[in-house]
Design a protein around this motif. Structure first.
Motif, short mmCIF file in Angstrom:
data_model
loop_
_atom_site.label_atom_id
_atom_site.label_comp_id
_atom_site.label_asym_id
_atom_site.label_seq_id
_atom_site.Cartn_x
_atom_site.Cartn_y
_atom_site.Cartn_z
N ALA A 234 0.83 -1.20 0.00
CA ALA A 234 0.00 0.00 0.00
C ALA A 234 0.87 1.26 0.00
CB ALA A 234 -0.93 0.00 1.22
N LEU A 235 1.98 1.21 0.72
CA LEU A 235 2.91 2.35 0.76
C LEU A 235 3.48 2.64 -0.62
CD1 LEU A 235 4.67 4.42 2.29
CD2 LEU A 235 6.29 2.56 2.74
N VAL A 236 3.88 1.59 -1.33
CA VAL A 236 4.42 1.77 -2.69
C VAL A 236 3.37 2.43 -3.59
CG1 VAL A 236 5.16 0.56 -4.77
CG2 VAL A 236 6.09 -0.10 -2.55
N THR A 287 -8.28 -2.42 0.17
CA THR A 287 -8.47 -2.94 -1.19
C THR A 287 -7.57 -4.15 -1.45
OG1 THR A 287 -9.06 -0.74 -2.01
CG2 THR A 287 -8.36 -2.36 -3.64
N LEU A 288 -6.33 -4.07 -1.01
CA LEU A 288 -5.38 -5.17 -1.20
C LEU A 288 -5.81 -6.40 -0.40
CD1 LEU A 288 -2.02 -3.17 -1.06
CD2 LEU A 288 -2.95 -4.35 -3.05
N PRO A 295 -10.40 -10.22 5.11
CA PRO A 295 -11.37 -9.16 5.46
C PRO A 295 -10.75 -7.77 5.29
CG PRO A 295 -11.38 -10.89 7.12
CD PRO A 295 -10.21 -11.17 6.22
N ARG A 296 -11.55 -6.80 4.86
CA ARG A 296 -11.04 -5.45 4.63
C ARG A 296 -10.50 -4.82 5.91
NH1 ARG A 296 -12.40 -2.65 0.03
NH2 ARG A 296 -12.41 -0.68 1.20
N ASP A 297 -11.01 -5.24 7.07
CA ASP A 297 -10.55 -4.68 8.34
C ASP A 297 -9.57 -5.59 9.07
OD1 ASP A 297 -12.30 -6.69 8.97
OD2 ASP A 297 -13.50 -5.52 10.39
N ALA A 298 -8.94 -6.51 8.34
CA ALA A 298 -7.98 -7.44 8.97
C ALA A 298 -6.79 -6.70 9.57
CB ALA A 298 -7.50 -8.48 7.96
N ILE A 299 -6.45 -5.55 8.99
CA ILE A 299 -5.39 -4.70 9.53
C ILE A 299 -6.07 -3.44 10.05
CG2 ILE A 299 -3.29 -3.38 9.01
CD1 ILE A 299 -2.65 -5.41 6.84
#
Length: 457
Positions: A234-236, A287-288, A295-299
């Motif tokens: 995501a940072l990239v 999104t990734l 799950p979208r909220d896994a992090i």
């Protein structure tokens, strides 16, 4: 009730040879005073399973600590030096608008001397770019920009002696007297902060591994990428798009000479932009995750915030394996020579000798010193050897051989063992918490010379 432990009494050599699955559920393995063959087998098992291994041992006044780490990812490295992310070289729109709202020429002296130095540096750089078209590119131009900043300083209303004082100091309002504005003093001391901050080698390496495809999110064979890897991907994406080539803004400001309204306004400006950047990265992370079946909220958002705040100082450590290491360190050479001598003679070196054992100690030390000579000639480039150990032949002498013999292969000096235990515990905390950067990869304590250092073997 929160702390529960179990123990098993068994021979490590037998356990490693017959029950390799025993270590599968461990998050960290610590090996102390282990035989070389058993340690080599244990090291291979840990490496294949991605389990961190910490090896620690001592002989007399010599101590050795070795870490074997594979893809050890650290977000909160907690560097000793704080590098403030001020974006003076590349101001974001909200910061540009805030700086434009300051009219230094129309301010009274009180307001002028309480304008944050970040604003002063931005004003000076903006004036420079209007005249020159681009930021300073060399030492001469940097000097001229600093002179421009000094020309912006003003003195308070004239006092009876002020004109005389100024003429004696060369004018320009930049004398060393009490009339200098403290915010400009800060501007001179922090002048270097206008320059673009380069990414560290560690961060560049991490980003390059993602861009090259070496660290995909889908590794095959059911492998699940770490949260760290999702965040880096995501940072990239962020840096290649809205980030303009830079990581998310940290949002932190150093203390500086300013009145409360001006400092708070500047602080809110940076915090607002940092929050915006976190939101952008969090959206990309979600999104990734979804695209890879998680799950979208896994992090959590909190994890993304911590990552963004530390994005300039990320670190991923992969040490050499124990198999890849070549002898050459003071301790390694002495320790291996001790083991070789024991194998050749069929007996271990002297153990905790008394005065009656001095003759046998000298004899053992002579044998070990002979083995050390052979090892160091092989490892030392100056002796025509293979090199790679980082230690020259001249760095060793008979005292090291005597030291490893003095307490044999299984006896330790209590204070050295305590010191090495403390050093090992500190590295274990770093590995388990994934905070602070662990040693890469060998720490040597030399009580004979009173020195300690970290080496990458």
């Amino acid at each position: 009730d929160d702390c529960v432990g179990t123990a098993r009494v068994a021979d490590p050599a037998t356990l490693v040879a017959t029950e390799p699955a025993f270590i599968a559920d461990f998050s960290l393995v610590i090996a102390t005073m282990m035989a070389p063959a058993t340690l080599a087998a244990l090291g291979k098992m840990c490496w294949e399973r991605g389990i961190p291994l910490v090896v620690v041992r001592s002989h007399g006044f010599l101590g050795y600590l070795r870490l074997q780490l594979r893809d050890h990812e650290v977000v909160e490295t907690k560097p000793d030096t704080t590098h403030w992310d001020l974006r003076i070289d590349q101001p974001f729109p909200a910061l540009t608008a805030l700086v434009a709202s300051y009219d230094l020429d129309s301010m009274d002296f009180k307001d002028h001397m309480h304008t944050p130095y970040v604003v002063l540096l931005l004003k000076a750089l903006e004036a420079w770019k209007r005249k020159r078209g681009a930021a300073p590119a060399n030492f001469k131009e940097n000097t001229e920009l600093k002179a421009l900043l000094k020309s912006m300083e003003r003195l308070p209303a004239a006092s009876p002696n002020q004109g005389q004082d100024q003429s004696q100091s060369g004018g320009g309002g930049v004398s060393g007297g009490t009339n200098r504005e403290a915010n400009f003093e800060e501007g001179y001391k922090n002048f270097h902060r206008w320059k673009p901050r380069a990414l560290s080698e560690n961060v560049e390496s991490i980003l390059a591994s993602v861009r090259s495809g070496a660290k995909p999110l889908c590794g095959g064979r059911g492998a699940v990428a770490s949260d760290f890897l999702f965040l880096v991907h995501a940072l990239v994406e962020f840096m290649d798009n809205e980030g303009g080539g830079k990581p998310p803004l940290t949002g932190s400001l150093p203390d500086m000479e300013a009145d409360n309204p001006k400092y708070i306004a500047l602080q809110r400006c940076y915090e607002s932009k940092a929050s915006e950047d976190v939101g952008s990265v969090a959206a990309r992370v979600a999104t990734l995750l979804e695209a890879n079946g998680r799950p979208r909220d896994a992090i959590s958002l909190e994890a993304v915030q911590v990552f963004c705040k530390n994005a300039w100082d990320l670190k991923a450590v992969t040490t050499r394996t124990l198999e890849q290491e070549s002898p050459g360190a003071v301790f390694d050479a002495a320790d291996e020579a001790c083991g070789r001598s024991a194998l050749c003679s069929g007996t271990s070196p002297s153990k905790a000798p008394t005065s009656a054992d001095e003759a046998s100690l000298a004899s053992d030390a002579e044998k070990v010193w002979s083995e050390m000579n052979a090892l160091l000639r092989k490892a030392s480039p100056s002796e025509g050897g293979e090199g790679g150990g980082g230690v020259e032949f001249s760095q060793l002498n008979e005292s090291y051989a005597a030291e490893v013999c003095r307490f044999g292969c299984s006896f330790e000096v209590h204070n050295v063992a305590a010191f090495m235990g403390g050093a090992a515990a500190q590295e274990c905390v770093k590995v388990i918490t994934k905070q602070w950067a662990p040693a890469n990869n060998t720490f040597i304590y030399n009580g004979i010379a009173g020195t300690a250092a970290t080496y990458e073997f």
